[in-house]
Design a protein around this motif. Structure first.
Motif, PDB file in Angstrom:
ATOM      1  N   PRO A  79       6.587 -25.611 -21.661  1.00 53.16           N
ATOM      2  CA  PRO A  79       4.630 -25.701 -22.235  1.00 53.16           C
ATOM      3  C   PRO A  79       4.801 -23.158 -21.797  1.00 53.16           C
ATOM      4  O   PRO A  79       4.790 -22.356 -22.865  1.00 53.16           O
ATOM      5  CB  PRO A  79       3.807 -25.958 -21.893  1.00 53.16           C
ATOM      6  CG  PRO A  79       4.245 -26.396 -21.747  1.00 53.16           C
ATOM      7  CD  PRO A  79       5.993 -26.551 -20.790  1.00 53.16           C
ATOM      8  N   THR A  90       0.241 -25.825 -32.018  1.00 50.61           N
ATOM      9  CA  THR A  90      -0.709 -26.408 -31.355  1.00 50.61           C
ATOM     10  C   THR A  90      -1.729 -27.013 -31.609  1.00 50.61           C
ATOM     11  O   THR A  90      -2.117 -28.203 -31.179  1.00 50.61           O
ATOM     12  CB  THR A  90      -0.193 -26.434 -29.435  1.00 50.61           C
ATOM     13  OG1 THR A  90      -1.378 -25.700 -29.360  1.00 50.61           O
ATOM     14  CG2 THR A  90       1.033 -26.912 -29.101  1.00 50.61           C
ATOM     15  N   ASN A  92      -3.721 -26.203 -30.408  1.00 48.43           N
ATOM     16  CA  ASN A  92      -4.846 -26.141 -29.246  1.00 48.43           C
ATOM     17  C   ASN A  92      -5.884 -24.826 -28.587  1.00 48.43           C
ATOM     18  O   ASN A  92      -4.807 -24.164 -28.280  1.00 48.43           O
ATOM     19  CB  ASN A  92      -4.491 -26.999 -28.030  1.00 48.43           C
ATOM     20  CG  ASN A  92      -5.447 -27.550 -26.874  1.00 48.43           C
ATOM     21  OD1 ASN A  92      -5.879 -26.707 -26.495  1.00 48.43           O
ATOM     22  ND2 ASN A  92      -4.618 -28.609 -26.223  1.00 48.43           N
TER      23      ASN A  92
END
Length: 139
Positions: A79, A90, A92
């Motif tokens: 990542p 993602t 997120n």
């Protein structure tokens, strides 16, 4: 007891002292070296050994080159190597904030180092090479 199990040659150990012995470290004064964090110093050692940081294609640190090539050749996707677009996918928010801050910090560190190393030994540091070296130091 007392038998040597593993011996590591001194030239294969990377530390802040190693940086002071590099072409770059020898050309910078103590005041300039103090401006570079220990992690960045070690990253610069890796870059010089790799050859992206030295006009002498690694100079006196060629003993590190096989290890660096092995590590670089066996990288798995992580990542911390993702682009901002991959991180955004993602969805997120915490991850996006964390990696945005990490990339910003690395860019800032590189921008502080570049004026110090400019013109020394043909040193050319790309953002991706610097990011790789800092990731290895942080492992």
């Amino acid at each position: 007891p007392g038998d040597v199990v593993l011996e590591i040659p001194k030239e294969s150990i990377v530390s802040m002292d190693t940086f002071k012995e590099t072409e770059l470290g020898k050309k910078l004064g103590p005041e300039q070296i103090r401006l570079i964090s220990s992690k960045v110093q070690i990253a610069l050692v890796l870059l010089q050994a790799l050859g992206s940081g030295s006009s002498e294609k690694g100079g006196d640190m060629e003993g590190l080159l096989p290890w660096i090539q092995l590590v670089r050749g066996s990288e798995k996707p992580r990542p911390c190597k993702w682009s901002m677009q991959e991180i955004e996918r993602t969805q997120n928010p915490k991850l996006m904030t964390l990696f945005g801050a990490l990339k910003s910090l690395r860019r800032s560190q590189l921008e502080r180092v570049q004026p110090l190393v400019k013109g020394i030994g043909g040193l050319q540091i790309t953002e991706s090479d610097f990011d790789w070296a800092m990731t290895e130091v942080d492992r």
